[in-house]
Design an enzyme around this catalytic site. Structure first.
Site, short mmCIF file in Angstrom:
data_model
loop_
_atom_site.label_atom_id
_atom_site.label_comp_id
_atom_site.label_asym_id
_atom_site.label_seq_id
_atom_site.Cartn_x
_atom_site.Cartn_y
_atom_site.Cartn_z
N HIS A 88 0.69 -1.28 0.28
CA HIS A 88 0.10 -0.30 0.55
C HIS A 88 0.76 1.28 -0.42
CE1 HIS A 88 -3.06 2.68 1.37
NE2 HIS A 88 -4.19 1.77 0.74
N CYS A 89 2.22 0.88 1.11
CA CYS A 89 2.63 2.40 1.10
C CYS A 89 3.39 2.93 -0.52
CB CYS A 89 3.54 2.08 1.30
SG CYS A 89 3.75 1.90 3.86
N ILE A 90 4.09 2.09 -1.35
CA ILE A 90 4.45 2.04 -2.71
C ILE A 90 3.68 2.21 -3.37
CG2 ILE A 90 7.08 1.05 -1.57
CD1 ILE A 90 5.95 -0.72 -3.44
#
Length: 370
Positions: free
Chosen positions: A360-362
């Site tokens: 989700h962060c990338i």
């Protein structure tokens, strides 16, 4: 390959004034953005392992949604050989690869028009616990992405990373006090002032404040590693039954909040518990591959903030991180139970976790709007 020049049209109004709001992640998406990982002081072997992992994530997303990847000019040729051919490479400078946190929050209106919110960014804390310096190129990422799509831009007077908020698309915003109220983000703003700005720029009405995120999360407890919406009225919480684990009091406190709150529509929440992997730790071999620089040190034996909650919903797919052979199948089964209408796709993602985040962060989705 295309080139994104910084020139997104800046608006002087606010999304809520113009009838725009942030849709939920399960709304239809026209694209997902990623950014090429290359920092040798954050990614071992100058990013080689991470790049291979990013390619697998991009491939998994590409089965459901077109993928764009921002790549500094010096790495374009290399990226072309590593990334799947369906990925659109866009020449773009960045200090690192966290598209969720440096990319724009795209808002939509009832007519299906898209615009973007460009938040302030200070590398998760600036000179007070931030993760690297400088971050000047990251501050331009959102504008470059919006330019690529031709979307007008709102410039929000708030330091905020996309991973620190989740919305249900129906007026509810979930976040963590550990991050949003941290003195290293917006020290001059009160909780009420921060809520007012989120109302203005996300067009939300109700807030669910969890106190803390995942133990050892270097972003100061981003919500997207801890808890997310599955659909209106339902959330998924990172969980452990081990009361001796440092994560337990964090998850238990979050559960207590979630059990005693309602969303913007007045609904009590249905809560799904997603077991944590591990605990997972950085190995000596993994730490030795990271060179010394301005990034946060990667130390052997350090606990990693692994979480299956850090997945992406993209059209008909859930792309989630495979982190631990003993719990991966349990997580996949649980996600399939929560999302029976979705295809659940797991991608080995330890290399992303070693750099401080996960799938989700990338990634940063661009809603279809229409």
């Amino acid at each position: 390959m295309t080139n994104a020049n910084v020139d997104a049209t800046q608006l002087t109004t606010k999304p809520s004034q113009d009838g725009f709001y942030m849709p939920a992640e399960w709304a239809a998406q026209q694209a997902v953005w990623m950014i090429w990982p290359y920092r040798p002081d954050n990614w071992r072997s100058a990013g080689a392992y991470a790049q291979a992992t990013f390619a697998k994530v991009a491939d998994a997303i590409g089965g459901a949604t077109p993928v764009y990847m921002g790549v500094p000019k010096a790495f374009l040729a290399e990226a072309k050989t590593v990334m799947p051919s369906h990925v659109t490479l866009v020449e773009m400078d960045s200090n690192d690869c966290w598209a969720r946190d440096t990319g724009p929050t795209v808002v939509v209106n009832a007519e299906g028009e898209c615009r973007g919110v460009d938040w302030g960014f200070n590398a998760w804390g600036g000179h007070n616990g931030g993760l690297y310096f400088p971050w000047d190129k990251d501050e331009q990422v959102a504008q470059q992405m919006l330019k690529q799509h031709g979307f007008a831009r709102y410039s929000a007077p708030l330091i905020l990373e996309g991973g620190s908020i989740h919305v249900d698309g129906e007026g509810t915003c979930m976040t963590s006090a550990e991050c949003l109220l941290n003195a290293n983000r917006n020290p001059d703003l009160t909780k009420e002032q921060i809520e007012d700005l989120l109302r203005d720029y996300l067009n939300v009405k109700q807030f669910i404040w969890l106190q803390d995120g995942v133990y050892m999360d270097e972003t100061d407890g981003h919500i997207d590693n801890m808890c997310c919406f599955a659909r209106p009225g339902e959330v998924i919480l990172h969980w452990t039954d081990d009361e001796t684990d440092p994560q337990y009091p964090r998850s238990k406190a979050a559960l207590d909040v979630l059990q005693n709150t309602v969303d913007a529509q007045g609904r009590k929440l249905k809560i799904h518990l997603l077991p944590q992997p591990g605990p997972l730790y950085c190995t000596e071999e993994e730490s030795l591959g990271v060179t010394e620089g301005t990034g946060v040190p990667r130390t052997a034996g350090e606990r990693l903030a692994g979480s299956y909650v850090n997945f992406l919903i993209t059209n008909n797919r859930i792309v989630f991180p495979l982190l631990d052979p003993t719990t991966d199948d349990i997580a996949a089964q649980k996600l399939q139970e929560i999302f029976p209408e979705y295809e659940i796709v797991g991608v080995p993602a330890r290399e992303i976790l070693l750099g401080g985040g996960n799938i989700h962060c990338i990634t940063q989705q661009i809603p279809s709007g229409k």
